[in-house]
Design a protein around this motif. Structure first.
Motif, PDB file in Angstrom:
ATOM      1  N   TYR A 185       0.803  -1.222   0.000  1.00  0.00           N
ATOM      2  CA  TYR A 185       0.000   0.000   0.000  1.00  0.00           C
ATOM      3  C   TYR A 185       0.837   1.273   0.000  1.00  0.00           C
ATOM      4  O   TYR A 185       0.331   2.350  -0.285  1.00  0.00           O
ATOM      5  N   GLN A 186       2.158   1.172   0.315  1.00  0.00           N
ATOM      6  CA  GLN A 186       3.047   2.330   0.286  1.00  0.00           C
ATOM      7  C   GLN A 186       3.907   2.352  -0.979  1.00  0.00           C
ATOM      8  O   GLN A 186       4.899   3.060  -1.044  1.00  0.00           O
ATOM      9  N   ASN A 187       3.529   1.552  -1.960  1.00  0.00           N
ATOM     10  CA  ASN A 187       4.266   1.419  -3.217  1.00  0.00           C
ATOM     11  C   ASN A 187       5.670   0.853  -3.048  1.00  0.00           C
ATOM     12  O   ASN A 187       6.535   1.083  -3.886  1.00  0.00           O
ATOM     13  N   ASN A 188       5.895   0.103  -1.967  1.00  0.00           N
ATOM     14  CA  ASN A 188       7.153  -0.624  -1.806  1.00  0.00           C
ATOM     15  C   ASN A 188       7.090  -1.868  -2.681  1.00  0.00           C
ATOM     16  O   ASN A 188       6.090  -2.578  -2.667  1.00  0.00           O
ATOM     17  N   VAL A 189       8.147  -2.124  -3.423  1.00  0.00           N
ATOM     18  CA  VAL A 189       8.207  -3.314  -4.266  1.00  0.00           C
ATOM     19  C   VAL A 189       8.600  -4.494  -3.382  1.00  0.00           C
ATOM     20  O   VAL A 189       9.671  -4.500  -2.780  1.00  0.00           O
ATOM     21  N   LEU A 190       7.715  -5.459  -3.282  1.00  0.00           N
ATOM     22  CA  LEU A 190       7.960  -6.649  -2.472  1.00  0.00           C
ATOM     23  C   LEU A 190       8.560  -7.777  -3.301  1.00  0.00           C
ATOM     24  O   LEU A 190       9.275  -8.624  -2.778  1.00  0.00           O
ATOM     25  N   LEU A 191       8.216  -7.809  -4.575  1.00  0.00           N
ATOM     26  CA  LEU A 191       8.736  -8.829  -5.473  1.00  0.00           C
ATOM     27  C   LEU A 191       8.709  -8.270  -6.883  1.00  0.00           C
ATOM     28  O   LEU A 191       7.757  -7.595  -7.268  1.00  0.00           O
ATOM     29  N   SER A 192       9.766  -8.522  -7.627  1.00  0.00           N
ATOM     30  CA  SER A 192       9.771  -8.153  -9.037  1.00  0.00           C
ATOM     31  C   SER A 192      10.518  -9.235  -9.796  1.00  0.00           C
ATOM     32  O   SER A 192      11.326  -9.968  -9.224  1.00  0.00           O
ATOM     33  N   GLY A 193      10.211  -9.341 -11.062  1.00  0.00           N
ATOM     34  CA  GLY A 193      10.880 -10.351 -11.857  1.00  0.00           C
ATOM     35  C   GLY A 193      10.492 -10.279 -13.311  1.00  0.00           C
ATOM     36  O   GLY A 193       9.691  -9.433 -13.728  1.00  0.00           O
ATOM     37  N   LEU A 194      11.098 -11.157 -14.079  1.00  0.00           N
ATOM     38  CA  LEU A 194      10.813 -11.286 -15.498  1.00  0.00           C
ATOM     39  C   LEU A 194      10.272 -12.681 -15.766  1.00  0.00           C
ATOM     40  O   LEU A 194      10.738 -13.659 -15.166  1.00  0.00           O
ATOM     41  N   ALA A 195       9.314 -12.748 -16.632  1.00  0.00           N
ATOM     42  CA  ALA A 195       8.726 -14.029 -17.009  1.00  0.00           C
ATOM     43  C   ALA A 195       8.746 -14.161 -18.527  1.00  0.00           C
ATOM     44  O   ALA A 195       8.761 -13.154 -19.245  1.00  0.00           O
ATOM     45  N   ARG A 196       8.726 -15.379 -19.002  1.00  0.00           N
ATOM     46  CA  ARG A 196       8.735 -15.621 -20.447  1.00  0.00           C
ATOM     47  C   ARG A 196       7.398 -15.311 -21.097  1.00  0.00           C
ATOM     48  O   ARG A 196       7.339 -15.052 -22.286  1.00  0.00           O
TER      49      ARG A 196
END
Length: 73
Positions: free
Chosen positions: A34-45
């Motif tokens: 809710y504070q725009n903190n990135v908890l997880l990011s990644g790339l997918a095919r």
């Protein structure tokens, strides 16, 4: 919800974004609190693979035995 459908609104105070990165031929996803903190990011095919990862993350968080929201101190 089908696993192939990318969810934007997740359980609790979380949501996800998806963006196609044509220069990489990949899909970039992020899970935010809710504070725009990135908890997880990644790339997918594929969009389907990104949806499966985000749905699995949401399922683990939603069924966590902890009573507290992990995004809050």
């Amino acid at each position: 919800m089908a696993a192939a459908e990318f969810p934007s609104d997740l359980s609790g105070h979380f949501w996800a974004t998806l963006e196609h990165r044509p220069e990489l031929d990949r899909w970039r996803f992020e899970i935010l609190d809710y504070q725009n903190n990135v908890l997880l990011s990644g790339l997918a095919r594929s969009e389907r693979q990104a949806a499966a990862i985000v749905n699995a993350w949401d399922k683990v968080i939603a069924t966590s035995p902890d009573e507290e929201d992990p995004s809050m101190d």
